[in-house]
Design a protein around this motif. Structure first.
Motif, PDB file in Angstrom:
ATOM      1  N   THR A  20       0.829  -1.206   0.000  1.00 30.93           N
ATOM      2  CA  THR A  20       0.000   0.000   0.000  1.00 30.93           C
ATOM      3  C   THR A  20       0.860   1.253   0.000  1.00 30.93           C
ATOM      4  N   PRO A  21       1.703   1.453  -1.034  1.00 28.68           N
ATOM      5  CA  PRO A  21       2.508   2.675  -1.103  1.00 28.68           C
ATOM      6  C   PRO A  21       1.651   3.856  -1.505  1.00 28.68           C
ATOM      7  N   ASN A  22       2.250   5.044  -1.590  1.00 30.10           N
ATOM      8  CA  ASN A  22       1.510   6.237  -1.957  1.00 30.10           C
ATOM      9  C   ASN A  22       0.778   6.100  -3.278  1.00 30.10           C
ATOM     10  N   LEU A  23       1.342   5.301  -4.181  1.00 29.06           N
ATOM     11  CA  LEU A  23       0.752   5.201  -5.506  1.00 29.06           C
ATOM     12  C   LEU A  23      -0.373   4.178  -5.573  1.00 29.06           C
ATOM     13  N   ALA A  24      -0.787   3.606  -4.460  1.00 26.76           N
ATOM     14  CA  ALA A  24      -1.879   2.648  -4.501  1.00 26.76           C
ATOM     15  C   ALA A  24      -2.830   2.885  -3.343  1.00 26.76           C
ATOM     16  N   PHE A  25      -4.129   2.669  -3.583  1.00 21.88           N
ATOM     17  CA  PHE A  25      -5.094   2.697  -2.501  1.00 21.88           C
ATOM     18  C   PHE A  25      -4.954   1.407  -1.704  1.00 21.88           C
ATOM     19  N   ALA A  26      -5.325   1.477  -0.452  1.00 19.43           N
ATOM     20  CA  ALA A  26      -5.225   0.281   0.382  1.00 19.43           C
ATOM     21  C   ALA A  26      -6.286  -0.745   0.001  1.00 19.43           C
ATOM     22  N   ASN A  27      -7.450  -0.282  -0.482  1.00 23.46           N
ATOM     23  CA  ASN A  27      -8.549  -1.176  -0.825  1.00 23.46           C
ATOM     24  C   ASN A  27      -8.598  -1.387  -2.338  1.00 23.46           C
ATOM     25  N   GLU A  28      -9.556  -2.205  -2.784  1.00 21.79           N
ATOM     26  CA  GLU A  28      -9.723  -2.436  -4.212  1.00 21.79           C
ATOM     27  C   GLU A  28     -10.019  -1.112  -4.911  1.00 21.79           C
ATOM     28  N   SER A  29      -9.382  -0.898  -6.047  1.00 19.56           N
ATOM     29  CA  SER A  29      -9.667   0.315  -6.802  1.00 19.56           C
ATOM     30  C   SER A  29     -11.017   0.168  -7.480  1.00 19.56           C
ATOM     31  N   VAL A 115       7.366 -12.911 -12.777  1.00 17.62           N
ATOM     32  CA  VAL A 115       7.000 -11.592 -12.283  1.00 17.62           C
ATOM     33  C   VAL A 115       5.613 -11.651 -11.655  1.00 17.62           C
ATOM     34  N   VAL A 116       5.487 -11.049 -10.494  1.00 25.65           N
ATOM     35  CA  VAL A 116       4.193 -10.884  -9.835  1.00 25.65           C
ATOM     36  C   VAL A 116       3.840  -9.412  -9.896  1.00 25.65           C
ATOM     37  N   THR A 117       2.680  -9.123 -10.453  1.00 28.08           N
ATOM     38  CA  THR A 117       2.270  -7.732 -10.658  1.00 28.08           C
ATOM     39  C   THR A 117       1.009  -7.411  -9.875  1.00 28.08           C
ATOM     40  N   GLN A 118       0.799  -6.106  -9.686  1.00 30.93           N
ATOM     41  CA  GLN A 118      -0.409  -5.643  -9.008  1.00 30.93           C
ATOM     42  C   GLN A 118      -0.854  -4.344  -9.641  1.00 30.93           C
ATOM     43  N   GLU A 119      -2.147  -4.206  -9.827  1.00 34.36           N
ATOM     44  CA  GLU A 119      -2.681  -2.978 -10.412  1.00 34.36           C
ATOM     45  C   GLU A 119      -2.108  -1.754  -9.705  1.00 34.36           C
ATOM     46  N   ARG A 120      -1.769  -0.765 -10.490  1.00 38.54           N
ATOM     47  CA  ARG A 120      -1.193   0.470  -9.967  1.00 38.54           C
ATOM     48  C   ARG A 120      -2.238   1.584 -10.058  1.00 38.54           C
ATOM     49  N   THR A 121      -2.524   2.212  -8.941  1.00 34.93           N
ATOM     50  CA  THR A 121      -3.485   3.306  -8.921  1.00 34.93           C
ATOM     51  C   THR A 121      -2.929   4.467  -8.091  1.00 34.93           C
ATOM     52  N   THR A 122      -3.625   5.585  -8.118  1.00 37.20           N
ATOM     53  CA  THR A 122      -3.131   6.792  -7.459  1.00 37.20           C
ATOM     54  C   THR A 122      -4.210   7.419  -6.595  1.00 37.20           C
ATOM     55  N   ASN A 123      -3.866   7.762  -5.372  1.00 34.99           N
ATOM     56  CA  ASN A 123      -4.752   8.527  -4.500  1.00 34.99           C
ATOM     57  C   ASN A 123      -4.395   9.998  -4.670  1.00 34.99           C
ATOM     58  N   PHE A 304      -5.151   7.808 -16.573  1.00 44.20           N
ATOM     59  CA  PHE A 304      -4.481   8.926 -15.914  1.00 44.20           C
ATOM     60  C   PHE A 304      -4.396   8.583 -14.441  1.00 44.20           C
ATOM     61  N   GLY A 305      -3.298   7.938 -14.060  1.00 45.50           N
ATOM     62  CA  GLY A 305      -3.099   7.569 -12.662  1.00 45.50           C
ATOM     63  C   GLY A 305      -3.172   6.094 -12.380  1.00 45.50           C
ATOM     64  N   SER A 306      -3.533   5.285 -13.382  1.00 41.24           N
ATOM     65  CA  SER A 306      -3.662   3.841 -13.162  1.00 41.24           C
ATOM     66  C   SER A 306      -3.019   3.059 -14.298  1.00 41.24           C
ATOM     67  N   TRP A 307      -2.510   1.889 -13.946  1.00 41.01           N
ATOM     68  CA  TRP A 307      -2.015   0.931 -14.927  1.00 41.01           C
ATOM     69  C   TRP A 307      -2.621  -0.428 -14.626  1.00 41.01           C
ATOM     70  N   GLU A 308      -3.186  -1.070 -15.628  1.00 41.37           N
ATOM     71  CA  GLU A 308      -3.538  -2.479 -15.521  1.00 41.37           C
ATOM     72  C   GLU A 308      -2.241  -3.256 -15.695  1.00 41.37           C
ATOM     73  N   MET A 309      -1.918  -4.101 -14.737  1.00 40.49           N
ATOM     74  CA  MET A 309      -0.584  -4.703 -14.739  1.00 40.49           C
ATOM     75  C   MET A 309      -0.558  -6.092 -15.375  1.00 40.49           C
ATOM     76  N   ASN A 310      -1.046  -6.171 -16.603  1.00 39.67           N
ATOM     77  CA  ASN A 310      -0.784  -7.331 -17.456  1.00 39.67           C
ATOM     78  C   ASN A 310       0.413  -6.992 -18.352  1.00 39.67           C
ATOM     79  N   TRP A 311       1.388  -6.343 -17.758  1.00 39.42           N
ATOM     80  CA  TRP A 311       2.525  -5.729 -18.453  1.00 39.42           C
ATOM     81  C   TRP A 311       3.685  -5.661 -17.462  1.00 39.42           C
TER      82      TRP A 311
END
Length: 364
Positions: A20-29, A115-123, A304-311
């Motif tokens: 849960t870094p600054n670039l991700a919400f703690a809960n599901e986006s 690689v293990v990925t997780q959706e990237r979002t922004t608060n 704008f602020g999110s990446w789907e991490m199938n990449w």
């Protein structure tokens, strides 16, 4: 066989599950595509074959970057090379350098990693309007050959952001201009050259992902906002659109031509913020969407602020000198494998003396 393990797979899964870094919400986006923060795991295999040569053959292979939203493990490589080593390159980029003194018939190189990925979002509520940049961030304010900072481009950027007050508002204005002005041109080879100055000043607004992301990054830098591309490759099925990645029903994907360039910009309080104006253009073209279609508006808002991490991302290097130093330099970018035979640099979009295949298997 050479092996370099960054994180064990199980540890990576655990780390990402609670990340849960600054670039991700703690809960599901919340998004209309059903993308969640459930980690995704991929096994990637790359194979390269180099033709017979009496001259020295060298290859520089971009490696995946260890970042909060992607954890790399079990990286290993093998082949009949004379020399192979992982080398640190400019812009904090890891590159696999491989050398053959002579190739009798053909030479092979295999590279694998997980690689293990997780959706990237922004608060965005955490954004501040300070400019307390570290030296690492400041380098992404500087111009390069393909992303220059000039008085003319600064004036161009000022016109786009004239009604914006904060850096975040300026970044959003530049993003809106980019996605409404740039379009995907399928005639462009590979991911494009990413000559932002030429695109803007000559009004060449068609291109592919590197072209579109580079214009976005260039305008941000000329607005005094740190920005960079992140070169990488698609790994598997997208929930947004098949244009953003696809795989079979067992999670297997041939990703040989799936290189894709995204972008990031830096805002105090948020850190690096992900964006993907190029995939807005790609979805628009692939699905024949109009500017006011709901899906396109949703895609534009999401990227704008999110990446789907199938990449997976490799590096942010532009206009730099590879290490070890090749015959030809500087290199525009390193999203593809780069090779030289003797003093002859190979076209990485269409190499004549080597072939490569990439595949990805998602662990479902």
């Amino acid at each position: 066989m050479e092996r370099r393990t960054f994180l064990k797979s199980t540890a990576a899964l655990t780390t990402l599950a609670v990340l849960t870094p600054n670039l991700a919400f703690a809960n599901e986006s919340k998004n209309p595509f059903g993308i969640t923060k459930t980690p995704r795991k991929f096994s990637v295999k790359n194979s390269y074959i180099f033709e017979k040569s009496d001259e020295v053959t060298q290859a520089w292979i971009p490696l995946p970057k260890e970042i909060d939203f992607q954890k790399i493990s079990n990286l290993e490589y093998k082949g009949d090379y004379t020399e192979a080593k992982i080398v640190k390159n400019p812009y904090d980029s890891d590159v696999l350098y491989v050398k053959w003194d002579k190739i009798e018939k053909e030479a092979k190189l295999d590279l694998e990693f997980s690689v293990v990925t997780q959706e990237r979002t922004t608060n965005f509520e955490l954004a501040k309007n300070n400019k307390n940049y570290s030296d690492e961030v400041k380098q992404y304010l500087e111009g390069t050959k393909h992303i220059p900072v000039t008085p003319k481009l600064q004036d161009f950027a000022k016109d786009i952001i004239k009604d914006a007050k904060t850096d975040l508002e300026k970044a959003k204005a530049i993003y809106e201009w980019t996605v409404s002005t740039m379009y995907r041109d399928e005639s462009v080879i590979g991911c494009g050259i990413g000559d932002a100055q030429k695109s803007i000043e000559e009004k060449i607004f068609g291109g592919k992902c590197t072209d579109i992301s580079s214009v976005f990054v260039c305008l941000l830098r000329n607005a005094n906002i740190p920005a960079r591309e992140l070169f990488g490759i698609r790994l598997g099925q997208s929930k947004i659109s098949n244009a953003c990645g696809k795989a079979d029903d067992k999670g297997f994907a041939d990703i040989t031509g799936a290189q894709h360039c995204r972008a990031e910009f830096y805002i105090d309080g948020l850190g690096w913020v992900g964006a993907d104006p190029a995939d807005v253009a790609k979805v628009k073209l692939a699905e024949d969407l109009k500017a006011n279609d709901k899906k396109l508006l949703d895609v534009k808002e999401y990227f704008f602020g999110s990446w789907e991490m199938n990449w997976v991302g490799f590096n942010s290097a532009r206009d730099f000198v590879l290490n070890p130093k090749p015959t030809q330099y500087p290199l525009n970018m390193l999203g593809y494998p780069y090779a030289e035979v003797g003093e002859d640099a190979k076209d990485y979009y269409n190499p004549k003396t080597f072939t490569y295949t990439y595949s990805s298997q998602e662990v479902l």
